[in-house]
Design an enzyme around this catalytic site. Structure first.
Site, short mmCIF file in Angstrom:
data_model
loop_
_atom_site.label_atom_id
_atom_site.label_comp_id
_atom_site.label_asym_id
_atom_site.label_seq_id
_atom_site.Cartn_x
_atom_site.Cartn_y
_atom_site.Cartn_z
N ILE A 52 0.81 -1.22 0.00
CA ILE A 52 0.00 0.00 0.00
C ILE A 52 0.85 1.27 0.00
O ILE A 52 0.41 2.31 -0.49
CB ILE A 52 -1.02 -0.02 1.18
CG1 ILE A 52 -2.19 0.93 0.90
CG2 ILE A 52 -0.34 0.30 2.51
CD1 ILE A 52 -3.37 0.73 1.85
N ASN A 98 -2.63 1.42 15.83
CA ASN A 98 -3.01 1.03 17.18
C ASN A 98 -3.54 2.25 17.92
O ASN A 98 -3.34 3.38 17.49
CB ASN A 98 -1.84 0.36 17.91
CG ASN A 98 -0.60 1.23 17.93
OD1 ASN A 98 -0.60 2.33 18.49
ND2 ASN A 98 0.45 0.77 17.27
N VAL A 141 1.61 -3.13 8.41
CA VAL A 141 1.36 -2.05 7.47
C VAL A 141 1.65 -0.68 8.13
O VAL A 141 2.14 0.25 7.48
CB VAL A 141 -0.07 -2.15 6.90
CG1 VAL A 141 -1.15 -1.90 7.92
CG2 VAL A 141 -0.23 -1.22 5.71
N ASP A 142 1.40 -0.58 9.42
CA ASP A 142 1.66 0.65 10.18
C ASP A 142 3.15 1.00 10.11
O ASP A 142 3.54 2.14 9.81
CB ASP A 142 1.23 0.40 11.63
CG ASP A 142 1.06 1.67 12.44
OD1 ASP A 142 1.10 2.76 11.86
OD2 ASP A 142 0.88 1.55 13.67
N SER A 184 -6.90 -5.35 10.88
CA SER A 184 -7.04 -6.35 11.97
C SER A 184 -6.65 -7.79 11.63
O SER A 184 -6.63 -8.63 12.53
CB SER A 184 -8.47 -6.37 12.55
OG SER A 184 -8.69 -5.28 13.40
P1 ADP Z 1 -3.40 -5.33 12.46
O1 ADP Z 1 -2.59 -5.03 13.69
O2 ADP Z 1 -4.61 -4.41 12.31
O3 ADP Z 1 -3.74 -6.78 12.33
P2 ADP Z 1 -1.20 -5.62 10.53
O4 ADP Z 1 -0.40 -4.54 9.93
O5 ADP Z 1 -0.52 -6.58 11.44
O6 ADP Z 1 -2.45 -4.89 11.24
O7 ADP Z 1 -1.90 -6.45 9.38
C1 ADP Z 1 -2.97 -5.97 8.61
C2 ADP Z 1 -2.81 -6.43 7.17
O8 ADP Z 1 -1.87 -5.60 6.52
C3 ADP Z 1 -2.29 -7.85 7.01
O9 ADP Z 1 -3.09 -8.50 6.03
C4 ADP Z 1 -0.87 -7.66 6.51
O10 ADP Z 1 -0.47 -8.72 5.67
C5 ADP Z 1 -1.03 -6.39 5.72
N1 ADP Z 1 0.18 -5.62 5.39
C6 ADP Z 1 1.39 -5.59 5.98
N2 ADP Z 1 2.22 -4.73 5.34
C7 ADP Z 1 1.51 -4.20 4.31
C8 ADP Z 1 1.78 -3.26 3.27
N3 ADP Z 1 2.98 -2.68 3.15
N4 ADP Z 1 0.79 -2.97 2.37
C9 ADP Z 1 -0.43 -3.53 2.48
N5 ADP Z 1 -0.75 -4.41 3.44
C10 ADP Z 1 0.20 -4.75 4.34
#
Ligand code: ADP
Length: 180
Positions: A20, A33, A42-43, A127
């Protein structure tokens, strides 16, 4: 890599496999969070690529962001104008209001985007990473909430779920089929 899509009149909901932080949209969603403190997943990627300006703004948001809500910051070095930080629920077995909170995280994200006149929005699968929400249960909520919003009149023309791996894409693609 682009996947299936859904339309409501001129408005479109589509699925793309990718990162993303590299996706060109006016706004991108973040799975944040409640402390807006940054983290992994992703954060972490959004703060890493977007640079320190995003965290500086997050720090100024007193009280962080409760679960199910969302807040907006600028997007630093990302190819977007805004990052909309939404806080999804941690999965606790399904009896703790998770479904409502997940829908609300998306609704608030869409509402904030529309309030800013955003036409193109990219969203991650909130999530379903570290927070442990089962993909098969999260995907219909994510897509259903966005589709409901797109059926209404707003600035949003296209919402794209940017999904990070093939498993997530497969489950979302199936849920999108069920929607159409
Ligand atoms: P949460 O804590 O809300 O579960 P995460 O970041 O751990 O958030 O995961 C949410 C989703 O984001 C997962 O499906 C993960 O694979 C995805 N994700 C991680 N990095 C990226 C990225 N760079 N772009 C898009 N999605 C991502």
């Amino acid at each position: 890599m682009s996947g299936p899509s859904w339309r409501a009149g001129q408005r479109e909901l589509d699925l793309v496999l990718g990162d993303i932080t590299r996706f060109a949209a006016e706004a991108i969603g973040n799975a944040a969070n409640a402390r807006l403190a940054g983290g992994g997943g992703v954060d972490g990627a959004i703060h890493r690529v977007g640079g320190p300006a995003i965290m500086e703004e997050c720090r100024r948001i007193r009280g962080g962001c409760p679960t199910g809500q969302a807040v907006v910051t600028t997007a630093g070095n990302l190819p977007a104008r805004y990052v909309i930080h939404a806080v999804g629920p941690v999965w606790r077995g399904g009896e703790a209001g998770e479904a409502g909170l997940l829908a609300s995280a998306y609704e608030n994200t869409l509402g904030l985007a529309a309030a800013r006149g955003v036409r193109t929005l990219a969203l991650p699968s909130i999530s379903t990473g570290v927070y442990g929400y089962p993909l098969e249960l999260a995907a219909p909520i994510a897509l259903g909430t966005v589709a409901d919003f797109l059926r209404q009149d707003s600035s949003l023309e296209r919402v794209t779920f940017v999904l990070f791996n093939a498993e997530t894409m497969a489950v979302y693609a199936k849920a999108l089929e069920a929607l159409t």
